[in-house]
Design a protein around this motif. Sequence first.
Motif, PDB file in Angstrom:
ATOM      1  N   SER A  15      50.013  85.117  32.210  1.00 14.69           N
ATOM      2  CA  SER A  15      49.000  85.934  31.542  1.00 14.69           C
ATOM      3  C   SER A  15      47.894  86.326  32.502  1.00 14.69           C
ATOM      4  CB  SER A  15      48.404  85.157  30.358  1.00 14.69           C
ATOM      5  OG  SER A  15      49.409  84.799  29.433  1.00 14.69           O
ATOM      6  N   VAL A  18      48.872  89.098  35.051  1.00 16.57           N
ATOM      7  CA  VAL A  18      48.768  90.444  34.489  1.00 16.57           C
ATOM      8  C   VAL A  18      47.307  90.860  34.349  1.00 16.57           C
ATOM      9  CG1 VAL A  18      49.317  91.866  32.464  1.00 16.57           C
ATOM     10  CG2 VAL A  18      50.973  90.176  33.294  1.00 16.57           C
ATOM     11  N   PRO A  21      45.205  93.300  37.341  1.00 13.73           N
ATOM     12  CA  PRO A  21      45.247  94.771  37.264  1.00 13.73           C
ATOM     13  C   PRO A  21      44.572  95.317  36.016  1.00 13.73           C
ATOM     14  CG  PRO A  21      47.403  93.871  37.864  1.00 13.73           C
ATOM     15  CD  PRO A  21      46.567  92.723  37.432  1.00 13.73           C
ATOM     16  N   GLN A  94      46.044  92.516  43.988  1.00 16.12           N
ATOM     17  CA  GLN A  94      47.004  91.614  44.617  1.00 16.12           C
ATOM     18  C   GLN A  94      46.373  90.794  45.732  1.00 16.12           C
ATOM     19  OE1 GLN A  94      47.261  94.895  44.430  1.00 16.12           O
ATOM     20  NE2 GLN A  94      48.071  95.852  46.284  1.00 16.12           N
ATOM     21  N   TYR A 223      43.413  92.526  25.470  1.00 14.42           N
ATOM     22  CA  TYR A 223      44.315  91.655  26.224  1.00 14.42           C
ATOM     23  C   TYR A 223      43.543  90.515  26.880  1.00 14.42           C
ATOM     24  CZ  TYR A 223      47.592  89.904  29.664  1.00 14.42           C
ATOM     25  OH  TYR A 223      48.393  89.067  30.410  1.00 14.42           O
ATOM     26  N   THR A 258      52.953  87.327  40.061  1.00 12.25           N
ATOM     27  CA  THR A 258      52.969  88.118  38.835  1.00 12.25           C
ATOM     28  C   THR A 258      52.191  89.416  39.018  1.00 12.25           C
ATOM     29  OG1 THR A 258      53.070  86.067  37.554  1.00 12.25           O
ATOM     30  CG2 THR A 258      52.470  88.074  36.373  1.00 12.25           C
ATOM     31  N   THR A 259      51.024  89.320  39.661  1.00 12.77           N
ATOM     32  CA  THR A 259      50.235  90.523  39.923  1.00 12.77           C
ATOM     33  C   THR A 259      51.009  91.499  40.796  1.00 12.77           C
ATOM     34  OG1 THR A 259      48.212  89.201  39.805  1.00 12.77           O
ATOM     35  CG2 THR A 259      48.036  91.361  40.851  1.00 12.77           C
ATOM     36  N   VAL A 262      53.524  93.317  38.655  1.00  9.19           N
ATOM     37  CA  VAL A 262      52.879  94.342  37.835  1.00  9.19           C
ATOM     38  C   VAL A 262      52.579  95.584  38.666  1.00  9.19           C
ATOM     39  CG1 VAL A 262      50.788  94.903  36.523  1.00  9.19           C
ATOM     40  CG2 VAL A 262      51.906  92.693  36.205  1.00  9.19           C
ATOM     41  N   GLN A 263      52.060  95.369  39.863  1.00  4.88           N
ATOM     42  CA  GLN A 263      51.756  96.509  40.725  1.00  4.88           C
ATOM     43  C   GLN A 263      53.028  97.258  41.120  1.00  4.88           C
ATOM     44  OE1 GLN A 263      48.667  96.811  40.002  1.00  4.88           O
ATOM     45  NE2 GLN A 263      47.832  97.020  42.063  1.00  4.88           N
ATOM     46  N   LEU A 265      55.708  97.520  39.210  1.00  7.27           N
ATOM     47  CA  LEU A 265      56.104  98.305  38.040  1.00  7.27           C
ATOM     48  C   LEU A 265      55.254  99.558  37.893  1.00  7.27           C
ATOM     49  CD1 LEU A 265      56.695  95.449  35.435  1.00  7.27           C
ATOM     50  CD2 LEU A 265      58.421  96.765  36.680  1.00  7.27           C
ATOM     51  N   ARG A 266      54.077  99.522  38.450  1.00 10.04           N
ATOM     52  CA  ARG A 266      53.187 100.687  38.379  1.00 10.04           C
ATOM     53  C   ARG A 266      53.463 101.694  39.500  1.00 10.04           C
ATOM     54  NH1 ARG A 266      47.154  98.633  37.864  1.00 10.04           N
ATOM     55  NH2 ARG A 266      46.839 100.870  37.470  1.00 10.04           N
TER      56      ARG A 266
END
Length: 337
Positions: A15, A18, A21, A94, A223, A258-259, A262-263, A265-266
């Motif tokens: 959690s 995420v 970002p 990151q 969130y 995890t960060t 996420v980056q 995926l962006r």
Amino acid sequence: MRSRHAAFPLFAVLSWGVMFPVLASALTRVDALNLTTARYLFATTVLLALLLAREGWAALRTEGRGAEVLLLGVLGFAGFNVLTNLALGHAAPQQIALFVATTPLVTQLVRWARDGVRPRPALLGLSLVALVGVGLVITRGRLDGLGQFGVGGLLMAGAVLGWAVYTHGASRFTAWSPLRYTTTTALYGTLAMLATSAVVDLAGLQHLPAAADLGAVAPQLAYAVLVAAVLAVLAWNTGVRRLGPADAALFMNLVPVTTFVVQTLRGYRPGAVELAGAALTIAALVAANLTTRTRKPIPTPTRHPAPTPTRHPAPTRHPAAVTDYPAVVDPVALTTR
């Protein structure tokens, strides 16, 4: 059983990974201190409602430990979150998340300083290996990039130290439920943030956010409040209670990974070195948890010595007796055969 306990800190760190970002995008509309204050004002309200519903008003008593609860709340909530948000204004998510991976090392040092418990060599070594893996993820193999964080790095060093002290503090409140410890420390930390925000706003060092600004970052706040603050912190303190602060802190190595995901995926495309670093981090984390599993010894059946038969005096012989009395049978001796 231990794997079930590991689900709590795992949920928390995913959690938080995420969250970086998410918060970075919200900082374009709201100042760091005001954003943190608004976030925990909502989160503490939810936590307080849960605590009162489950444990009642008596759970808010600090039992003579108010100063300690205040210090932990300021360090864990105000310190960590305000410094993190300020750091996000100076470096990429990151890069900031990389410093969170030092939490296992710092937590062990805090435990050593406060309790005199030396870090276990396996934990210390594998934490360093995981940190190297995270470094590869963030810097793409160019370790000289670690020295380019500047102000953001200094702010995150203070944030990690505050969170390590807070994590260790949870182990000192074993008589309190994780919900009680989380809520009381969050309450004190939020009060400190409210006071600080008021002073800073009045001094003109930041601007009180307008309703339109808070509305624009409502999804990020939702969130950050419900998932990253309420559920994640409760899960984290539960994991600390069940695994111990040193073992739970190892999961913080997954925050920057995890960060990084996420980056990616962006739209960010990782290289081979970064993928290798992520694999190294996860492998070190798994190995650390395997080596720290405590095996319960198989109970050895206790051998009780056989009871000594009670010796009864021989029957008295009377002169007129024709025959002797029969031998006395000891019932205790019979039960031991």
